[in-house]
Design a protein around this motif. Structure first.
Motif, PDB file in Angstrom:
ATOM      1  N   SER A 130       0.810  -1.223   0.000  1.00 48.26           N
ATOM      2  CA  SER A 130       0.000   0.000   0.000  1.00 48.26           C
ATOM      3  C   SER A 130       0.843   1.271   0.000  1.00 48.26           C
ATOM      4  O   SER A 130       1.840   1.362   0.711  1.00 48.26           O
ATOM      5  N   ARG A 131       0.395   2.232  -0.796  1.00 44.04           N
ATOM      6  CA  ARG A 131       1.082   3.530  -0.839  1.00 44.04           C
ATOM      7  C   ARG A 131       0.609   4.460   0.270  1.00 44.04           C
ATOM      8  O   ARG A 131       1.085   5.572   0.374  1.00 44.04           O
ATOM      9  N   TYR A 132      -0.339   3.972   1.090  1.00 52.12           N
ATOM     10  CA  TYR A 132      -0.958   4.880   2.063  1.00 52.12           C
ATOM     11  C   TYR A 132      -0.900   4.362   3.493  1.00 52.12           C
ATOM     12  O   TYR A 132      -1.874   4.447   4.229  1.00 52.12           O
ATOM     13  N   LYS A 137       5.631   5.501   0.680  1.00 49.35           N
ATOM     14  CA  LYS A 137       6.063   6.699  -0.018  1.00 49.35           C
ATOM     15  C   LYS A 137       5.822   6.505  -1.513  1.00 49.35           C
ATOM     16  O   LYS A 137       5.844   5.376  -2.003  1.00 49.35           O
ATOM     17  N   ILE A 138       5.613   7.615  -2.202  1.00 51.26           N
ATOM     18  CA  ILE A 138       5.536   7.551  -3.671  1.00 51.26           C
ATOM     19  C   ILE A 138       6.649   8.432  -4.207  1.00 51.26           C
ATOM     20  O   ILE A 138       6.631   9.645  -4.000  1.00 51.26           O
ATOM     21  N   GLU A 139       7.635   7.818  -4.839  1.00 52.25           N
ATOM     22  CA  GLU A 139       8.780   8.588  -5.331  1.00 52.25           C
ATOM     23  C   GLU A 139       8.714   8.733  -6.849  1.00 52.25           C
ATOM     24  O   GLU A 139       8.371   7.779  -7.553  1.00 52.25           O
ATOM     25  N   GLY A 140       9.055   9.904  -7.337  1.00 51.67           N
ATOM     26  CA  GLY A 140       9.258  10.104  -8.777  1.00 51.67           C
ATOM     27  C   GLY A 140       8.005  10.304  -9.612  1.00 51.67           C
ATOM     28  O   GLY A 140       8.097  10.446 -10.833  1.00 51.67           O
ATOM     29  N   LEU A 141       6.833  10.296  -8.982  1.00 50.58           N
ATOM     30  CA  LEU A 141       5.587  10.455  -9.745  1.00 50.58           C
ATOM     31  C   LEU A 141       5.182  11.925  -9.751  1.00 50.58           C
ATOM     32  O   LEU A 141       5.383  12.625  -8.755  1.00 50.58           O
ATOM     33  N   SER A 142       4.618  12.382 -10.864  1.00 47.56           N
ATOM     34  CA  SER A 142       4.227  13.795 -10.948  1.00 47.56           C
ATOM     35  C   SER A 142       3.125  14.092  -9.928  1.00 47.56           C
ATOM     36  O   SER A 142       2.362  13.204  -9.538  1.00 47.56           O
ATOM     37  N   LEU A 143       3.065  15.362  -9.522  1.00 50.48           N
ATOM     38  CA  LEU A 143       2.057  15.772  -8.543  1.00 50.48           C
ATOM     39  C   LEU A 143       0.652  15.476  -9.084  1.00 50.48           C
ATOM     40  O   LEU A 143      -0.231  15.001  -8.358  1.00 50.48           O
ATOM     41  N   TYR A 144       0.474  15.716 -10.377  1.00 48.79           N
ATOM     42  CA  TYR A 144      -0.818  15.480 -11.027  1.00 48.79           C
ATOM     43  C   TYR A 144      -1.259  14.018 -10.851  1.00 48.79           C
ATOM     44  O   TYR A 144      -2.383  13.729 -10.428  1.00 48.79           O
ATOM     45  N   PRO A 218       3.124  -1.422   4.341  1.00 46.38           N
ATOM     46  CA  PRO A 218       3.657  -0.216   3.695  1.00 46.38           C
ATOM     47  C   PRO A 218       4.613  -0.561   2.565  1.00 46.38           C
ATOM     48  O   PRO A 218       5.265  -1.609   2.594  1.00 46.38           O
ATOM     49  N   PHE A 219       4.660   0.326   1.568  1.00 48.62           N
ATOM     50  CA  PHE A 219       5.499   0.053   0.399  1.00 48.62           C
ATOM     51  C   PHE A 219       5.910   1.377  -0.234  1.00 48.62           C
ATOM     52  O   PHE A 219       5.171   2.361  -0.190  1.00 48.62           O
ATOM     53  N   VAL A 220       7.136   1.409  -0.766  1.00 46.76           N
ATOM     54  CA  VAL A 220       7.624   2.619  -1.444  1.00 46.76           C
ATOM     55  C   VAL A 220       7.561   2.380  -2.948  1.00 46.76           C
ATOM     56  O   VAL A 220       8.244   1.504  -3.476  1.00 46.76           O
ATOM     57  N   LEU A 221       6.706   3.137  -3.625  1.00 44.54           N
ATOM     58  CA  LEU A 221       6.591   3.045  -5.079  1.00 44.54           C
ATOM     59  C   LEU A 221       7.703   3.891  -5.691  1.00 44.54           C
ATOM     60  O   LEU A 221       7.796   5.085  -5.417  1.00 44.54           O
ATOM     61  N   GLN A 224      10.666   6.410 -10.384  1.00 47.12           N
ATOM     62  CA  GLN A 224      11.886   6.797 -11.113  1.00 47.12           C
ATOM     63  C   GLN A 224      12.613   5.586 -11.706  1.00 47.12           C
ATOM     64  O   GLN A 224      13.460   5.732 -12.582  1.00 47.12           O
ATOM     65  N   LEU A 225      12.279   4.363 -11.224  1.00 45.40           N
ATOM     66  CA  LEU A 225      12.938   3.161 -11.756  1.00 45.40           C
ATOM     67  C   LEU A 225      12.245   2.642 -13.012  1.00 45.40           C
ATOM     68  O   LEU A 225      12.712   1.687 -13.645  1.00 45.40           O
ATOM     69  N   LYS A 226      11.126   3.251 -13.365  1.00 43.99           N
ATOM     70  CA  LYS A 226      10.367   2.776 -14.529  1.00 43.99           C
ATOM     71  C   LYS A 226      11.168   2.954 -15.815  1.00 43.99           C
ATOM     72  O   LYS A 226      11.668   4.042 -16.091  1.00 43.99           O
TER      73      LYS A 226
END
Ligand SMILES: Nc1nc2c(ncn2[C@@H]2O[C@H](COP(=O)(O)OP(=O)(O)OP(=O)(O)O)[C@@H](O)[C@H]2O)c(=O)[nH]1
Ligand SMILES: [Mg+2]
Length: 248
Positions: A130-132, A137-144, A218-221, A224-226
């Motif tokens: 879960s990201r929540y 944490k959610i890393e590297g994803l746009s705010l949108y 918990p999980f960190v997405l 940026q590794l995509k």
């Protein structure tokens, strides 16, 4: 000790930049999984990729004995890829677990350990990365995109209210094979009817309706590794999700 099987189902649509690295990352955990009583097996579902995904998968299959490749001649969407992968695994009559994740390197395999531990300890049927949760944490994803995901979280939480669930859309989950087998039998082999990304939410609703127990770790997405560009059609996903929600 008799081993349980851990199927890792990888739906792939144009993942030529990622599939090899992902299989290698999983195989780095193979020994540790084995020591924990789990036999790692991959089910790669090529969803009619137009790039080199299938060739790379065929090459990997020659090097690793634990890979099965299932092919869609044409692109059918994530829902059908999930149906194909799960149907294969539940038909193998093995005991154990099935993990599904995105094949784009944004989900790291080592979370499997916290997911398996939680599932076993609390006798659950499904665990969501879960990201929540605290520590997520959610890393590297746009705010949108972050806002859209968060919006989905709020809408689903208010409407579906599945106990212990905050992340209805993350593609990284662990299920018991037994619970998926039950659902598969009930729905004539079609675990989800929805063809697009909203199938993730649909599967969760079906699991919950069956009275199965779900929880999250918990999980960190790591976006940026995509490898490669995003293929997700945001507005089609939003509109199909709302239509499905109304239907449910
Ligand atoms: N986009 C897309 N992905 C598919 C399809 N069929 C299977 N997949 C796989 O479904 C998983 C999720 O797709 P992603 O494109 O990573 O979706 P996302 O994480 O919501 O969005 P992005 O990472 O921004 O593209 C990946 O492993 C894809 O390869 C399809 O028809 N379209
Ligand atoms: Mg992704």
């Amino acid at each position: 000790m008799n081993k349980d099987t851990l199927y890792v189902v990888l739906p792939c649509y144009n993942e030529e930049d990622n599939i090899e690295n992902l299989i290698k990352a999983w195989n780095m955990e193979e020994r540790k999984l084995f020591e924990k009583g789990l036999l790692l097996k991959f089910v790669i579902v090529d969803d009619g990729s137009g790039d080199n995904t299938l060739n790379i998968a065929e090459r990997l299959k020659k090097s690793y004995s634990n890979i099965t490749i299932l092919k869609h001649k044409e692109n059918k969407g994530l829902g059908e890829a999930i149906n194909t992968g799960i149907s294969y695994a539940v038909s193998q009559e093995e005991k154990g677990y099935l993990c599904i994740m995105d094949s784009d390197m944004t989900h790291e395999p080592y979370y499997i350990f916290s997911m398996v531990n939680k599932l076993k300890k609390e006798k659950l049927h499904c665990v969501i990365a879960s990201r929540y949760r605290k520590g997520s944490k959610i890393e590297g994803l746009s705010l949108y995109r972050k806002l859209l995901s968060y919006g989905a979280r709020i809408v689903y939480t208010l409407t579906l209210r599945i106990p212990n669930v905050r992340d209805y859309t993350c593609g990284y989950r662990l299920y018991t094979l037994e619970s998926l087998r039950t659902l598969s039998e009930k729905h004539g082999g079609k675990l989800v009817a929805e063809k697009g990304f909203a199938c993730m939410m649909e599967l969760l609703v079906r699991i919950n309706n069956e009275g199965f127990k779900i929880a999250e770790v918990p999980f960190v997405l790591k976006y940026q590794l995509k490898g490669g560009a995003s293929k997700m059609n945001v507005w089609r996903t939003v509109s199909r999700s709302l239509i499905l929600l109304a239907r449910l």
